[in-house]
Design an enzyme around this catalytic site. Structure first.
Site, mmCIF file in Angstrom:
data_model
loop_
_atom_site.group_PDB
_atom_site.id
_atom_site.type_symbol
_atom_site.label_atom_id
_atom_site.label_comp_id
_atom_site.label_asym_id
_atom_site.label_seq_id
_atom_site.Cartn_x
_atom_site.Cartn_y
_atom_site.Cartn_z
ATOM 1 N N GLU A 260 47.280 50.880 34.717
ATOM 2 C CA GLU A 260 46.198 50.461 33.560
ATOM 3 C C GLU A 260 46.369 51.737 32.468
ATOM 4 O OE1 GLU A 260 42.294 48.459 33.673
ATOM 5 O OE2 GLU A 260 43.040 47.271 35.516
ATOM 6 N N TYR A 261 45.599 51.810 31.420
ATOM 7 C CA TYR A 261 46.152 52.487 30.292
ATOM 8 C C TYR A 261 47.285 53.756 30.415
ATOM 9 C CZ TYR A 261 41.567 50.905 29.734
ATOM 10 O OH TYR A 261 40.315 50.010 29.353
ATOM 11 N N MET A 323 45.497 39.594 32.614
ATOM 12 C CA MET A 323 43.990 39.742 33.066
ATOM 13 C C MET A 323 43.772 39.133 32.064
ATOM 14 S SD MET A 323 43.874 43.420 34.700
ATOM 15 C CE MET A 323 45.696 44.263 33.864
ATOM 16 N N THR A 324 43.085 38.078 31.723
ATOM 17 C CA THR A 324 43.003 36.699 30.982
ATOM 18 C C THR A 324 41.470 37.402 30.918
ATOM 19 O OG1 THR A 324 44.417 34.898 31.434
ATOM 20 C CG2 THR A 324 45.112 35.855 29.754
ATOM 21 N N TYR A 325 40.245 37.772 30.863
ATOM 22 C CA TYR A 325 39.551 38.387 30.790
ATOM 23 C C TYR A 325 38.629 39.632 30.231
ATOM 24 C CZ TYR A 325 41.018 39.962 35.170
ATOM 25 O OH TYR A 325 41.386 40.247 36.048
ATOM 26 N N GLU A 326 37.183 40.057 29.966
ATOM 27 C CA GLU A 326 36.855 40.503 29.731
ATOM 28 C C GLU A 326 36.712 41.121 27.930
ATOM 29 O OE1 GLU A 326 35.061 43.777 31.553
ATOM 30 O OE2 GLU A 326 35.221 41.609 32.111
ATOM 31 N N TRP A 448 38.911 37.206 39.385
ATOM 32 C CA TRP A 448 38.781 38.502 39.739
ATOM 33 C C TRP A 448 37.067 37.821 39.456
ATOM 34 C CZ3 TRP A 448 40.185 43.277 40.998
ATOM 35 C CH2 TRP A 448 38.909 44.130 40.452
#
Length: 470
Positions: A260-261, A323-326, A448
């Site tokens: 990530e990033y 990552m379909t959340y947050e 998650w």
């Protein structure tokens, strides 16, 4: 069929069970309730399918369950892919592959099929009926409705006794287990992870463990650590060799890269690195996958997004985890963690560049409690779905359900006078997500994270999909 009941003011579980013709003990177990558990107006209760789901009770054994339900024990073992039928856990959701029905005078095949929520043609085929005519006293086998077979991944961060016990209990629902996380040092060596017990629990349930490798340091995800790796091919070869050694030693079945990033200028280097990994892993039959930020276009700006090339990953790896959340993140304003319209936007883009059979849709198993009025710089508290229910009960809050985001929420004022807004997941919101998974025809779902008590979710999952076991 499995139902979801929304609690009304003045309801009791006994009255709900009578109204729905549901077994009271099964209702308690399906929702993780005790006799002293308060019900909250607006709370969603998972009501197990009385014909095709059974929640294991204390003292149950497979043989007695099979006899009580009138099915073969081996049929239960096969339908639930049980690796150790002697070890059932209270609260475990069993799928019942068929039920027997004795025809009563005047009953029709159509009416019987409707009663069970079954397909009339499937009943005819299962019983080799030449037509729809029935006789009183005739015994019919009623097959359960077919469920789509999907892969299910679950991340875990719990490596002690409680985390291990959870994997033993929930393992029947999973294809993969992803212990979070290994990371790597600047010399290409891996940091240790005390994952032995959860790997044993996964193996006992026929769950394939995936080694999660992240560009993580003591300060969080590191763009610089990823850059050092991706800009040095010799270091990559060292890391890949160390990955293979660890995977062989611990019994992992593949790797999932959670980078990530990553700097945008390293996008093509990340892609080249994945090709290098795949060339080394494929001859050994090992899976390669990646976790990707939730993008809605190939040109979406931002450090989280730009180096994640959806099309390239889809072509190279075995599958991706979106990552379909947050959206409702701890440092942001109060909102649903995974609002359905936002998830749809990501999927609408993803399926144009990644094969659907390579997409795992992410789903959260948690909620958040924000202080309101919200102020920038404040951090929400992460809570489990059942902790959310406890807060609503303690402070007398009614739970509402957002019709567009398809997520439950409520507000309350604590003892100090501070106002709060809570968004979380319940049986309704998880049903919406799994329905989305089926609608888009995706490979599967990825949760998650374990460690948050949420028994309703497994009732919903078992009713709507069958977890693939490899």
């Amino acid at each position: 069929m499995m139902e979801i009941y929304t609690v009304q003011q003045g309801d009791t579980l006994w009255r709900i069970a009578n109204r729905l013709d549901a077994d009271l003990a099964q209702l308690f177990l399906a929702n993780g309730l005790t006799a002293s558990s308060p019900l909250v107006p607006g709370q969603a209760l998972a009501v197990p399918d009385r014909f095709f789901q059974y929640i294991v009770q204390e003292g149950d054994q497979l043989g007695t369950i099979a006899a009580r339900l009138g099915v073969l024990a081996q049929a239960l073992i096969n339908a639930n892919q049980l690796r150790n039928p002697a070890s059932l856990f209270p609260g475990q959701v069993l799928f019942i592959p068929y039920r027997n029905h004795t025809v009563k005078q005047g009953e029709t095949l159509y009416g019987i099929a409707r009663t069970y929520g079954a397909d009339m043609g499937a009943i005819m085929q299962a019983n080799r009926l030449p037509g729809t005519a029935l006789s009183a006293g005739q015994v019919l086998r009623i097959p359960a409705p077919r469920r789509p077979v999907k892969e299910v991944n679950a991340y875990t961060t719990g490596f002690g006794a409680a985390g291990t016990a959870e994997v033993y209990q929930l393992g029947p629902y999973f294809t993969y287990l992803s212990p979070f996380r290994h990371t790597f040092r600047e010399d290409g060596s891996l940091t240790p992870l005390n994952d032995r017990s959860v790997l044993q629990a996964a193996e006992a349930n026929g769950v394939l463990p995936l080694l999660i490798l992240a560009n993580f340091t003591s300060e969080g995800f590191s763009s610089d650590l990823a850059a050092r790796l991706l800009r040095n091919e010799a270091l990559q070869e060292t890391l890949i060799s160390n990955l293979l050694a660890t995977i062989r030693q611990k019994g992992y079945r593949g790797v999932n890269f959670d980078f990530e990033y990553v700097y945008p200028e390293d996008r093509d280097r990340y892609t080249a690195f994945l090709r290098r990994v795949a060339r080394r892993f494929r001859p050994e039959g090992l899976l390669v996958s990646t976790a990707l930020a939730p993008k809605i276009s190939g040109t979406q700006p931002g450090l989280l997004y730009e180096a994640h090339d959806y099309g390239a990953h889809g072509a190279i790896v075995d599958f991706v985890i979106l990552m379909t959340y947050e959206w409702g993140w701890a440092g942001g304003r109060p909102r649903a963690i995974a609002p359905i319209p936002e998830v749809r936007r990501v999927l609408d883009y993803a399926v144009t560049v990644i094969p659907r059979n390579k997409i795992m849709m992410g789903a959260p198993l948690y909620g958040r409690d924000w202080r309101i009025p919200w102020r920038a710089g404040t951090t929400a508290r992460t809570i489990s779905p059942h902790e959310a229910l406890s807060l609503a009960a303690r402070y007398g809050a009614d739970i509402r359900y957002h019709p567009t985001d398809q997520a439950p929420y409520f507000r309350y004022t604590d003892a100090s006078g501070q106002q709060h807004e809570v968004w979380f997941e319940d049986a309704r919101s998880m049903r919406a997500k799994i329905n989305l998974l089926n609608e888009y025809g995706l490979r599967g779902i990825s949760y998650w994270v374990l460690g948050n008590p949420f028994p309703e979710n497994w009732v919903v999952q078992q009713a709507l999909i069958q977890a693939r076991k490899r």
